[in-house]
Every structure is written in structure tokens, then in C-alpha cells.
Design an enzyme around this catalytic site. Structure first.
Site, PDB file in Angstrom:
ATOM      1  N   ASP A   8      15.947  31.654  -5.709  1.00 43.07           N
ATOM      2  CA  ASP A   8      14.918  30.831  -6.346  1.00 43.07           C
ATOM      3  C   ASP A   8      13.742  31.670  -6.841  1.00 43.07           C
ATOM      4  O   ASP A   8      12.592  31.269  -6.715  1.00 43.07           O
ATOM      5  CB  ASP A   8      14.450  29.731  -5.371  1.00 43.07           C
ATOM      6  CG  ASP A   8      13.805  28.549  -6.098  1.00 43.07           C
ATOM      7  OD1 ASP A   8      14.042  28.382  -7.313  1.00 43.07           O
ATOM      8  OD2 ASP A   8      13.060  27.798  -5.440  1.00 43.07           O
ATOM      9  N   LYS A  27      11.126  32.904  -9.238  1.00 43.02           N
ATOM     10  CA  LYS A  27      10.402  32.336 -10.389  1.00 43.02           C
ATOM     11  C   LYS A  27       8.928  32.610 -10.131  1.00 43.02           C
ATOM     12  O   LYS A  27       8.542  32.944  -8.996  1.00 43.02           O
ATOM     13  CB  LYS A  27      10.672  30.834 -10.508  1.00 43.02           C
ATOM     14  CG  LYS A  27      10.365  30.033  -9.244  1.00 43.02           C
ATOM     15  CD  LYS A  27      10.667  28.555  -9.434  1.00 43.02           C
ATOM     16  CE  LYS A  27      10.536  27.802  -8.126  1.00 43.02           C
ATOM     17  NZ  LYS A  27      10.779  26.365  -8.276  1.00 43.02           N
ATOM     18  N   ASN A  50       7.089  31.470  -7.030  1.00 41.84           N
ATOM     19  CA  ASN A  50       7.456  32.051  -5.734  1.00 41.84           C
ATOM     20  C   ASN A  50       7.134  33.537  -5.652  1.00 41.84           C
ATOM     21  O   ASN A  50       7.654  34.257  -4.797  1.00 41.84           O
ATOM     22  CB  ASN A  50       8.936  31.792  -5.435  1.00 41.84           C
ATOM     23  CG  ASN A  50       9.186  30.324  -5.086  1.00 41.84           C
ATOM     24  OD1 ASN A  50       8.279  29.643  -4.599  1.00 41.84           O
ATOM     25  ND2 ASN A  50      10.396  29.848  -5.328  1.00 41.84           N
ATOM     26  N   ASP A  84       8.970  32.420  -0.378  1.00 42.55           N
ATOM     27  CA  ASP A  84       9.834  31.239  -0.403  1.00 42.55           C
ATOM     28  C   ASP A  84      11.324  31.564  -0.316  1.00 42.55           C
ATOM     29  O   ASP A  84      12.044  31.514  -1.316  1.00 42.55           O
ATOM     30  CB  ASP A  84       9.536  30.359  -1.621  1.00 42.55           C
ATOM     31  CG  ASP A  84      10.157  28.982  -1.468  1.00 42.55           C
ATOM     32  OD1 ASP A  84      10.867  28.757  -0.463  1.00 42.55           O
ATOM     33  OD2 ASP A  84       9.930  28.126  -2.342  1.00 42.55           O
ATOM     34  N   THR A 114      16.314  26.805  -9.635  1.00 41.97           N
ATOM     35  CA  THR A 114      15.452  26.015 -10.517  1.00 41.97           C
ATOM     36  C   THR A 114      16.047  26.110 -11.920  1.00 41.97           C
ATOM     37  O   THR A 114      16.360  27.223 -12.371  1.00 41.97           O
ATOM     38  CB  THR A 114      14.014  26.584 -10.470  1.00 41.97           C
ATOM     39  OG1 THR A 114      13.541  26.492  -9.115  1.00 41.97           O
ATOM     40  CG2 THR A 114      13.075  25.824 -11.381  1.00 41.97           C
TER      41      THR A 114
HETATM   42  P1  ADP Z   1       8.480  25.502  -0.816  1.00 34.86           P
HETATM   43  O1  ADP Z   1       9.722  26.029  -0.186  1.00 34.86           O
HETATM   44  O2  ADP Z   1       8.184  24.127  -0.330  1.00 34.86           O
HETATM   45  O3  ADP Z   1       8.456  25.679  -2.321  1.00 34.86           O
HETATM   46  P2  ADP Z   1       6.711  27.835  -0.622  1.00 34.86           P
HETATM   47  O4  ADP Z   1       7.036  28.789   0.463  1.00 34.86           O
HETATM   48  O5  ADP Z   1       7.095  28.218  -2.025  1.00 34.86           O
HETATM   49  O6  ADP Z   1       7.273  26.379  -0.235  1.00 34.86           O
HETATM   50  O7  ADP Z   1       5.147  27.543  -0.609  1.00 34.86           O
HETATM   51  C1  ADP Z   1       4.580  26.616  -1.534  1.00 34.86           C
HETATM   52  C2  ADP Z   1       3.323  27.207  -2.160  1.00 34.86           C
HETATM   53  O8  ADP Z   1       2.346  27.489  -1.121  1.00 34.86           O
HETATM   54  C3  ADP Z   1       3.515  28.557  -2.872  1.00 34.86           C
HETATM   55  O9  ADP Z   1       3.965  28.399  -4.189  1.00 34.86           O
HETATM   56  C4  ADP Z   1       2.097  29.135  -2.778  1.00 34.86           C
HETATM   57  O10 ADP Z   1       1.253  28.578  -3.768  1.00 34.86           O
HETATM   58  C5  ADP Z   1       1.603  28.675  -1.414  1.00 34.86           C
HETATM   59  N1  ADP Z   1       1.884  29.700  -0.391  1.00 34.86           N
HETATM   60  C6  ADP Z   1       3.054  29.887   0.245  1.00 34.86           C
HETATM   61  N2  ADP Z   1       3.000  30.933   1.105  1.00 34.86           N
HETATM   62  C7  ADP Z   1       1.748  31.427   1.011  1.00 34.86           C
HETATM   63  C8  ADP Z   1       1.064  32.551   1.637  1.00 34.86           C
HETATM   64  N3  ADP Z   1       1.687  33.328   2.523  1.00 34.86           N
HETATM   65  N4  ADP Z   1      -0.235  32.768   1.299  1.00 34.86           N
HETATM   66  C9  ADP Z   1      -0.836  31.970   0.390  1.00 34.86           C
HETATM   67  N5  ADP Z   1      -0.247  30.919  -0.246  1.00 34.86           N
HETATM   68  C10 ADP Z   1       1.031  30.646   0.044  1.00 34.86           C
HETATM   69 MG    MG Z   2       8.345  27.446  -3.544  1.00 40.75          MG
END
Ligand code: ADP
Ligand code: MG
Length: 280
Positions: free
Chosen positions: A135, A137, A140, A156, A175
């Protein structure tokens, strides 16, 4: 056993602590009570999910535990209680690469080169461990700080899989705009699907719009399967042939002929990429 709230301070009711939202989670800012370290906790409500989803969360934890690299967001701890999983990651303060591209409209070649190089170095760490991200993109990919040349970190691993016995059909996941032809064709696939996504990301970095696009998802998938994209004038006229060559090699339809991450890192366009020296 210690619970998340024993170790971390986090005000879940304060919307100001929300760092992001994904399809299955909310990510909050939190602070380690003992060390003061600011972290990001991905909270997943298990009340709403099926048992197969629980297996996916456990898989994300297992995979993140295997990955220790400057260009991959590090999992610090994980907890679960009767209603939630808490995945605690290092806090990355620069926001999503997605928003940075929107702000800048597009990247110049030098900045795109440095960015892609770091993504590939992080991805190589995954591929060496037979982990397919699936995934990749700009949403992420996070920037370590608000500074101009901030390091890029892959995050992610919610859709990532461990490839234990070589290429296989691991299911239709990803995606739409970043899917590889082999996933769309529901064929056996491997780590090369991530290289295809990198080709799409590099294209977007250099012009601000995606190589494959149609409002109709089936039509989009047909474009991807045919490998039908081009470099419209005038915005692509000034982009070097080396950059376009790397994109073409990453967006090669046949995954066995597509460039690998290790090969891409040696591609002439990436030859003098400069990586931030202080990566936190
Ligand atoms: P999901 O699997 O639900 O898409 P993600 O791991 O991509 O979850 O997290 C969603 C969003 O949260 C990310 O796109 C980012 O904006 C924010 N985020 C995730 N991890 C972090 C981190 N370690 N520090 C800051 N922001 C984060
Ligand atoms: Mg994500």
C-alpha cells in the site's frame, strides 16, 4: 501485564491530539510517562471488527517488529485490552508526503531524487525480509520534520504480507491508482508490486498528477493493465530522459522484467542522491 494507559499519557477526547485517520484506525499523539518521549499511537477498536481483522492487526504487529530502519517508522510498543489494540510508533512530525506534494504542486528533480532514494532504501529493508508493503502511496510516506530536506519514512504496514514461499496470490489489496497489473489480473505476485507503486509515486512527485487515472475504476484498471500512460507536454518536456527511464522501468507491466529495488538504487538517475545525514 502493563496496559497502554499505565505507560503513556494520551487524551483520546481531545481532537487536538489526533494525528491522522485511516480506514481502520485513529492515530493520536501520546507521551511516554517515564521518558517523556512523544509517540504516535494507532488505536484500533476491535469491537467493530471480525476475527479475520484481528489476525490482520496481529500480522501488522509481527511485520513492524521485524523492521528496524531509519526510513521506516519504528514500532515502539503494542498493547491490547478487551476493546482496543494500541500500536505505539515513533512520532514523525512532518506530516504526509501527500500534503507536501499538494503544497508544492510538484517536486524538482533533485528533491524527487532524494525522496525516491530514501523510499527505495527503506523498501529494500522490507524486501530483503520478504515483506511486501502492498500500500505504498504518498499518504503512507511521512516526513520526519517540517524542514525542507526532512527524511522520508515508510509507514502503515496494515496491508503488508510476509512472502514465505515465493510469489503467490496474496489477495486483492492496495489502493486503486497504485495497484500493479499483476494484482489487478489476480495473478501470483511478489515484492515487485511495491516497485510498481514507487513508479506511480515518482511520476506524481515530478508532475503532481498520477500516471493512470479515470473516474471509472474498471477503466482505470484497464489503463494499468495496458501500461497506458504518457508524459504530456509542456510539463514533462523539461524532465530528464534518465528520470523518465526510471519511471518506465518501474512501471513495466511484466513484473519479471520490471526493475527491482536493488537495481533501481543503482540506476543512473539516482546516482548522486543525497540522503539526510542526521536521521532521527
Ligand atoms: P491506516 O492503516 O488506518 O491507514 P496509518 O498507519 O496509515 O493508518 O495512519 C493514518 C495516518 O495517521 C497517517 O496517514 C498519518 O497521517 C498519521 N500517522 C500515522 N503514523 C504516524 C506517526 N508515527 N507519526 C505521525 N503521524 C502518523
Ligand atoms: Mg494509511
Amino acid at each position: 501485564m502493563a496496559q497502554f494507559t499505565d505507560v503513556y499519557d494520551c487524551d483520546f477526547n481531545d481532537k487536538g491530539t489526533v494525528l491522522g485517520k485511516g480506514a481502520f484506525s485513529i492515530v493520536h499523539r501520546c507521551v511516554n510517562k517515564a521518558t517523556g518521549e512523544v509517540c504516535a499511537v494507532k488505536v484500533i477498536n476491535t469491537a467493530k471488527v471480525k476475527s479475520s481483522d484481528i489476525a490482520k492487526i496481529e500480522r501488522e504487529i509481527a511485520i513492524c517488529t521485524m523492521l528496524k530502519h531509519d526510513h521506516i517508522v519504528r514500532l515502539r510498543n503494542h498493547y491490547k485490552d478487551r476493546t482496543h489494540y494500541y500500536l505505539v510508533f515513533e512520532y514523525v512530525s512532518g506530516g504526509e508526503l501527500f500534503d507536501e506534494i499538494v503544497t508544492r504542486s510538484f517536486y524538482n528533480e533533485k528533491d524527487a531524487r532524494d525522496c525516491m532514494y530514501q523510499i527505495l532504501v527503506g523498501l529494500q529493508h522490507c524486501h530483503e525480509r520478504n515483506i511486501i508493503h502492498r500500500d505504498l502511496k504518498p499518504e503512507n510516506l511521512l516526513l520526519a520534520s517540517r524542514e525542507k530536506d526532512a527524511p522520508v519514512k515508510i509507514t502503515d504496514f496494515g496491508l503488508a504480507v510476509l512472502m514465505e514461499n515465493g510469489p503467490s496470490y496474496f489477495g486483492f489489496a492496495g489502493t486503486p491508482g497504485y495497484l500493479s497489473p499483476e494484482v489487478i489480473k489476480r495473478q501470483a505476485y511478489d515484492t515487485q508490486v511495491d516497485v510498481f507503486a514507487c513508479g506511480t509515486i515518482l511520476y506524481i512527485l515530478l508532475c503532481g498528477y498520477p500516471p493512470f487515472w479515470d473516474d471509472n475504476q474498471q477503466a482505470l484498471y484497464e489503463q494499468i493493465k495496458r501500461g497506458s500512460y504518457d508524459y504530456p507536454s509542456p510539463e514533462w518536456d523539461t524532465v530528464t530522459p534518465e528520470a523518465k527511464d526510471l519511471i518506465d522501468r518501474m512501471l513495466t507491466t511484466n513484473p519479471t522484467r520490471r526493475i527491482t529495488v536493488a537495481e533501481a538504487l543503482k540506476h543512473p538517475w539516482l546516482a548522486d542522491a543525497s540522503v539526510p545525514s542526521t536521521v532521527h
